[in-house]
Design a protein around this motif. Structure first.
Motif, PDB file in Angstrom:
ATOM      1  N   ARG A 274       0.816  -1.210   0.000  1.00 20.80           N
ATOM      2  CA  ARG A 274       0.000   0.000   0.000  1.00 20.80           C
ATOM      3  C   ARG A 274       0.858   1.273   0.000  1.00 20.80           C
ATOM      4  NH1 ARG A 274      -1.927   3.821  -0.860  1.00 20.80           N
ATOM      5  NH2 ARG A 274      -3.834   4.833  -0.144  1.00 20.80           N
ATOM      6  N   PHE A 275       1.952   1.222   0.742  1.00 23.17           N
ATOM      7  CA  PHE A 275       2.734   2.454   0.909  1.00 23.17           C
ATOM      8  C   PHE A 275       3.472   2.849  -0.379  1.00 23.17           C
ATOM      9  CE2 PHE A 275       6.090  -0.564   1.470  1.00 23.17           C
ATOM     10  CZ  PHE A 275       7.237   0.088   1.065  1.00 23.17           C
ATOM     11  N   LEU A 276       3.519   1.932  -1.367  1.00 27.15           N
ATOM     12  CA  LEU A 276       4.206   2.246  -2.624  1.00 27.15           C
ATOM     13  C   LEU A 276       3.414   3.244  -3.469  1.00 27.15           C
ATOM     14  CD1 LEU A 276       5.138  -1.418  -3.651  1.00 27.15           C
ATOM     15  CD2 LEU A 276       6.758   0.335  -2.922  1.00 27.15           C
ATOM     16  N   PHE A 277       2.115   3.309  -3.228  1.00 28.54           N
ATOM     17  CA  PHE A 277       1.243   4.112  -4.094  1.00 28.54           C
ATOM     18  C   PHE A 277       0.825   5.396  -3.396  1.00 28.54           C
ATOM     19  CE2 PHE A 277       0.966  -0.251  -5.409  1.00 28.54           C
ATOM     20  CZ  PHE A 277       1.057  -0.171  -6.801  1.00 28.54           C
ATOM     21  N   THR A 278       1.098   6.516  -4.068  1.00 33.09           N
ATOM     22  CA  THR A 278       0.761   7.793  -3.446  1.00 33.09           C
ATOM     23  C   THR A 278      -0.721   8.128  -3.634  1.00 33.09           C
ATOM     24  OG1 THR A 278       1.603   8.792  -5.457  1.00 33.09           O
ATOM     25  CG2 THR A 278       3.047   8.864  -3.532  1.00 33.09           C
ATOM     26  N   ASP A 279      -1.282   7.777  -4.780  1.00 38.39           N
ATOM     27  CA  ASP A 279      -2.679   8.084  -5.057  1.00 38.39           C
ATOM     28  C   ASP A 279      -3.274   6.921  -5.855  1.00 38.39           C
ATOM     29  OD1 ASP A 279      -5.108   8.910  -6.073  1.00 38.39           O
ATOM     30  OD2 ASP A 279      -4.447  10.954  -6.483  1.00 38.39           O
ATOM     31  N   VAL A 280      -3.961   6.046  -5.141  1.00 36.86           N
ATOM     32  CA  VAL A 280      -4.466   4.816  -5.753  1.00 36.86           C
ATOM     33  C   VAL A 280      -5.444   5.114  -6.887  1.00 36.86           C
ATOM     34  CG1 VAL A 280      -5.709   2.669  -5.320  1.00 36.86           C
ATOM     35  CG2 VAL A 280      -4.135   3.550  -3.631  1.00 36.86           C
ATOM     36  N   PHE A 281      -6.209   6.184  -6.751  1.00 38.14           N
ATOM     37  CA  PHE A 281      -7.215   6.453  -7.781  1.00 38.14           C
ATOM     38  C   PHE A 281      -6.585   7.005  -9.051  1.00 38.14           C
ATOM     39  CE2 PHE A 281      -9.957   5.135  -4.646  1.00 38.14           C
ATOM     40  CZ  PHE A 281     -11.226   4.973  -5.162  1.00 38.14           C
ATOM     41  N   ARG A 282      -5.588   7.861  -8.907  1.00 36.67           N
ATOM     42  CA  ARG A 282      -4.869   8.349 -10.090  1.00 36.67           C
ATOM     43  C   ARG A 282      -4.191   7.161 -10.762  1.00 36.67           C
ATOM     44  NH1 ARG A 282       0.250   9.928 -10.316  1.00 36.67           N
ATOM     45  NH2 ARG A 282       0.394  10.099  -8.073  1.00 36.67           N
ATOM     46  N   GLN A 283      -3.606   6.287  -9.917  1.00 37.53           N
ATOM     47  CA  GLN A 283      -2.911   5.110 -10.420  1.00 37.53           C
ATOM     48  C   GLN A 283      -3.886   4.153 -11.107  1.00 37.53           C
ATOM     49  OE1 GLN A 283       0.032   4.439 -10.884  1.00 37.53           O
ATOM     50  NE2 GLN A 283      -0.145   2.279 -11.417  1.00 37.53           N
ATOM     51  N   SER A 284      -5.095   4.000 -10.538  1.00 43.32           N
ATOM     52  CA  SER A 284      -6.100   3.112 -11.137  1.00 43.32           C
ATOM     53  C   SER A 284      -6.442   3.587 -12.528  1.00 43.32           C
ATOM     54  CB  SER A 284      -7.381   3.110 -10.305  1.00 43.32           C
ATOM     55  OG  SER A 284      -7.129   2.532  -9.066  1.00 43.32           O
ATOM     56  N   SER A 285      -6.543   4.900 -12.663  1.00 44.13           N
ATOM     57  CA  SER A 285      -6.910   5.439 -13.956  1.00 44.13           C
ATOM     58  C   SER A 285      -5.749   5.281 -14.954  1.00 44.13           C
ATOM     59  CB  SER A 285      -7.361   6.871 -13.710  1.00 44.13           C
ATOM     60  OG  SER A 285      -7.147   7.672 -14.732  1.00 44.13           O
TER      61      SER A 285
END
Ligand code: HEM
Length: 222
Positions: free
Chosen positions: A108-119
């Motif tokens: 989890r800590f690797l991702f700063t913004d999961v929603f931006r990343q999801s997109s």
């Protein structure tokens, strides 16, 4: 890649049947039956759980998917409210990250913004699926992406298998809910994931000059 690079791995390309299965299953994911689309539900609450990692408590995020077609994010990490397009593709990648953080909370800590990343990931998956019949044309773009993953995001080779397993499971889960899953679909996605990971792991071990990090050209395939 330079000639200094030792043994080349074996590349296993998806067969024509597997390419067709990938495209068909992605179509199913993008166009769920009406009963699955949630159109009859006013809101769906989605929570991306934070890990136990104490430094992350500020990043716990509460997400509400509304029928207006946007995902609203309220998070201690943001000063305001952010909105993201709520497409079926984004919903799929959100399900994927939710599964991933369930099985591997330490990611989890690797991702700063999961929603931006999801997109970002759903956009890339759509391009990969669209061009799966000529996937080899994207090999260098994947190597550069793999270089960034290792150099910038600190992703290690062994993580590709864990993440790939989650990707295949999320495809299966999504299609099972629609009654459209078959074991051949798992194999097709596994083949493509393994091929992409092979290129990305090659990129991870390139020199910075080989990775052509300054090269910003867009590849039509990836
Ligand atoms: C086929 C495999 C993969 C694909 C296609 C993929 C795709 C992407 C894309 C498109 C981005 C957006 C940023 C960029 O272009 O540099 C990204 C970022 C990222 N990916 Fe991947 N990825 C893959 C594998 C992995 C794996 C195995 C991990 C391990 C956990 C991972 C972790 C990350 C992280 C941490 C970021 C940055 C997120 C941030 O800045 O918040 N990816 N990936």
């Amino acid at each position: 890649m330079s000639s200094r690079n030792h043994k080349r791995p074996v590349y296993v390309y998806p067969t024509a049947e597997e390419c067709a299965l990938i495209k068909q299953s992605w179509d199913y994911i993008l166009s769920p039956p009406v009963s699955e689309s949630g159109a009859d539900t006013s809101t769906i609450n989605l929570t991306i759980a934070p890990t136990e990692h104490s430094a992350l408590s500020d990043h716990s995020q509460n997400h509400v998917v509304s029928t207006t077609g946007f995902v609203t994010t309220q998070s201690a990490a943001f000063t305001g409210t952010q909105q993201y397009p709520n497409s079926p593709a984004t919903q799929f990648t959100i399900a994927f990250y939710t599964n991933l953080f369930h099985t591997n909370p330490e990611y989890r800590f690797l991702f700063t913004d999961v929603f931006r990343q999801s997109s970002a990931l759903s956009g890339m998956l759509s391009r990969i699926v669209r061009n799966v019949d000529r996937i080899s044309e994207g090999a260098d773009a994947m190597r550069r992406l793999g270089y960034r993953h290792a150099a910038v995001y600190k992703i290690r080779d062994e993580m590709y298998e864990t993440v790939g397993r989650n990707m295949v499971c999320t495809v299966r889960e999504t299609l099972m809910k629609q009654g459209r899953w078959s074991p051949e679909i798992d194999w097709a996605w596994l083949t493509v994931w393994t091929l992409l990971s092979t290129w990305m792991k090659e990129g991870a071990h390139m020199n910075p000059d080989e990775s052509e990090l300054d090269q910003k050209e867009k590849c039509s395939v990836m």
